[in-house]
Design a protein around this motif. Sequence first.
Motif, mmCIF file in Angstrom:
data_model
loop_
_atom_site.group_PDB
_atom_site.id
_atom_site.type_symbol
_atom_site.label_atom_id
_atom_site.label_comp_id
_atom_site.label_asym_id
_atom_site.label_seq_id
_atom_site.Cartn_x
_atom_site.Cartn_y
_atom_site.Cartn_z
ATOM 1 N N GLN A 105 11.835 113.483 110.048
ATOM 2 C CA GLN A 105 10.544 113.202 110.674
ATOM 3 C C GLN A 105 9.424 113.730 109.800
ATOM 4 O O GLN A 105 9.595 114.692 109.060
ATOM 5 C CB GLN A 105 10.456 113.889 112.041
ATOM 6 N N CYS A 106 8.272 113.078 109.956
ATOM 7 C CA CYS A 106 7.053 113.512 109.284
ATOM 8 C C CYS A 106 6.779 114.982 109.626
ATOM 9 O O CYS A 106 7.016 115.429 110.733
ATOM 10 C CB CYS A 106 5.909 112.622 109.741
ATOM 11 N N ARG A 107 6.245 115.743 108.652
ATOM 12 C CA ARG A 107 6.004 117.175 108.859
ATOM 13 C C ARG A 107 4.698 117.449 109.604
ATOM 14 O O ARG A 107 4.391 118.603 109.925
ATOM 15 C CB ARG A 107 5.935 117.882 107.494
ATOM 16 N N ALA A 108 3.902 116.409 109.847
ATOM 17 C CA ALA A 108 2.573 116.616 110.426
ATOM 18 C C ALA A 108 2.631 116.777 111.949
ATOM 19 O O ALA A 108 3.583 116.380 112.604
ATOM 20 C CB ALA A 108 1.671 115.446 110.069
ATOM 21 N N THR A 109 1.574 117.351 112.502
ATOM 22 C CA THR A 109 1.370 117.443 113.945
ATOM 23 C C THR A 109 0.241 116.477 114.303
ATOM 24 O O THR A 109 -0.770 116.415 113.597
ATOM 25 C CB THR A 109 0.971 118.882 114.324
ATOM 26 N N ALA A 115 4.738 116.798 117.493
ATOM 27 C CA ALA A 115 5.202 116.475 116.150
ATOM 28 C C ALA A 115 5.116 114.972 115.915
ATOM 29 O O ALA A 115 5.442 114.183 116.801
ATOM 30 C CB ALA A 115 6.638 116.947 115.966
ATOM 31 N N CYS A 116 4.674 114.585 114.743
ATOM 32 C CA CYS A 116 4.629 113.177 114.371
ATOM 33 C C CYS A 116 6.063 112.642 114.299
ATOM 34 O O CYS A 116 6.934 113.281 113.730
ATOM 35 C CB CYS A 116 3.930 113.024 113.022
ATOM 36 N N GLN A 117 6.312 111.486 114.899
ATOM 37 C CA GLN A 117 7.672 110.945 114.969
ATOM 38 C C GLN A 117 7.964 109.942 113.863
ATOM 39 O O GLN A 117 9.062 109.413 113.787
ATOM 40 C CB GLN A 117 7.879 110.221 116.314
ATOM 41 N N ARG A 118 6.969 109.642 113.048
ATOM 42 C CA ARG A 118 7.178 108.575 112.072
ATOM 43 C C ARG A 118 8.076 109.021 110.916
ATOM 44 O O ARG A 118 8.234 110.206 110.651
ATOM 45 C CB ARG A 118 5.834 108.066 111.548
ATOM 46 N N MET A 119 8.621 108.039 110.242
ATOM 47 C CA MET A 119 9.544 108.268 109.132
ATOM 48 C C MET A 119 8.783 108.766 107.905
ATOM 49 O O MET A 119 7.828 108.135 107.472
ATOM 50 C CB MET A 119 10.234 106.931 108.824
ATOM 51 N N TYR A 126 5.862 113.569 104.295
ATOM 52 C CA TYR A 126 4.852 113.057 105.224
ATOM 53 C C TYR A 126 4.968 111.546 105.341
ATOM 54 O O TYR A 126 5.317 110.866 104.366
ATOM 55 C CB TYR A 126 3.437 113.409 104.743
ATOM 56 N N CYS A 127 4.654 111.020 106.540
ATOM 57 C CA CYS A 127 4.677 109.570 106.736
ATOM 58 C C CYS A 127 3.471 108.950 106.030
ATOM 59 O O CYS A 127 2.537 109.664 105.642
ATOM 60 C CB CYS A 127 4.669 109.242 108.220
ATOM 61 N N PRO A 128 3.452 107.610 105.902
ATOM 62 C CA PRO A 128 2.331 106.968 105.186
ATOM 63 C C PRO A 128 0.964 107.324 105.774
ATOM 64 O O PRO A 128 0.005 107.531 105.021
ATOM 65 C CB PRO A 128 2.637 105.471 105.338
ATOM 66 N N SER A 129 0.818 107.462 107.111
ATOM 67 C CA SER A 129 -0.517 107.769 107.646
ATOM 68 C C SER A 129 -0.898 109.241 107.508
ATOM 69 O O SER A 129 -2.042 109.593 107.776
ATOM 70 C CB SER A 129 -0.664 107.298 109.100
ATOM 71 N N HIS A 130 0.017 110.104 107.125
ATOM 72 C CA HIS A 130 -0.328 111.517 106.932
ATOM 73 C C HIS A 130 -0.298 111.939 105.456
ATOM 74 O O HIS A 130 -0.245 113.137 105.161
ATOM 75 C CB HIS A 130 0.617 112.414 107.742
ATOM 76 N N GLN A 131 -0.353 110.967 104.559
ATOM 77 C CA GLN A 131 -0.298 111.301 103.133
ATOM 78 C C GLN A 131 -1.443 112.210 102.710
ATOM 79 O O GLN A 131 -1.316 113.023 101.805
ATOM 80 C CB GLN A 131 -0.316 110.020 102.282
#
Length: 144
Positions: A105-109, A115-119, A126-131
């Motif tokens: 899972q993405c490391r972001a909150t 917790a962010c659930q994205r791949m 980090y997921c693409p939206s949390h780069q």
Amino acid sequence: MYQFSRAIYRQLAPYILAPSPAASPAANHAAVLRACEQVITRMATDRHYFARPARTLFCDIRSFFPMSVQGDVHRIVTRYVGYAEQFLAEHPLEGYTAISGAPPQCRATTRKGSACQRMPLAHNGYCPSHQHLAETEDRELAAA
Ligand SMILES: [Zn+2]
């Protein structure tokens, strides 16, 4: 993933030394199997920070084998760790999920505090939206 550690163990089992009389008769076999599993686990879940898995495993287990078969042990370890490396290079997510029981899972909150659930992307977690968080992290590390 543990099919790889079991395969290594099966190849090595006939060569394993008997333990000292004080230890349980299966102690050395259990130790070798556990060492194989630990290396496969690290390969699947911490691949980017695990530089030389075959060398690590060989050093961990070589004392359980007589001198006369060290070359065979080294060859077996190198060959089967190579198979596992090839599998993980082709299927990194399957390897991780098989060991941990959950996909990475993405490391972001998120803003809601969960917790962010994205791949995540494999290279920074980090997921693409949390780069952008990975970039902030780099700047903070540089400033520290
Ligand atoms: Zn995310």
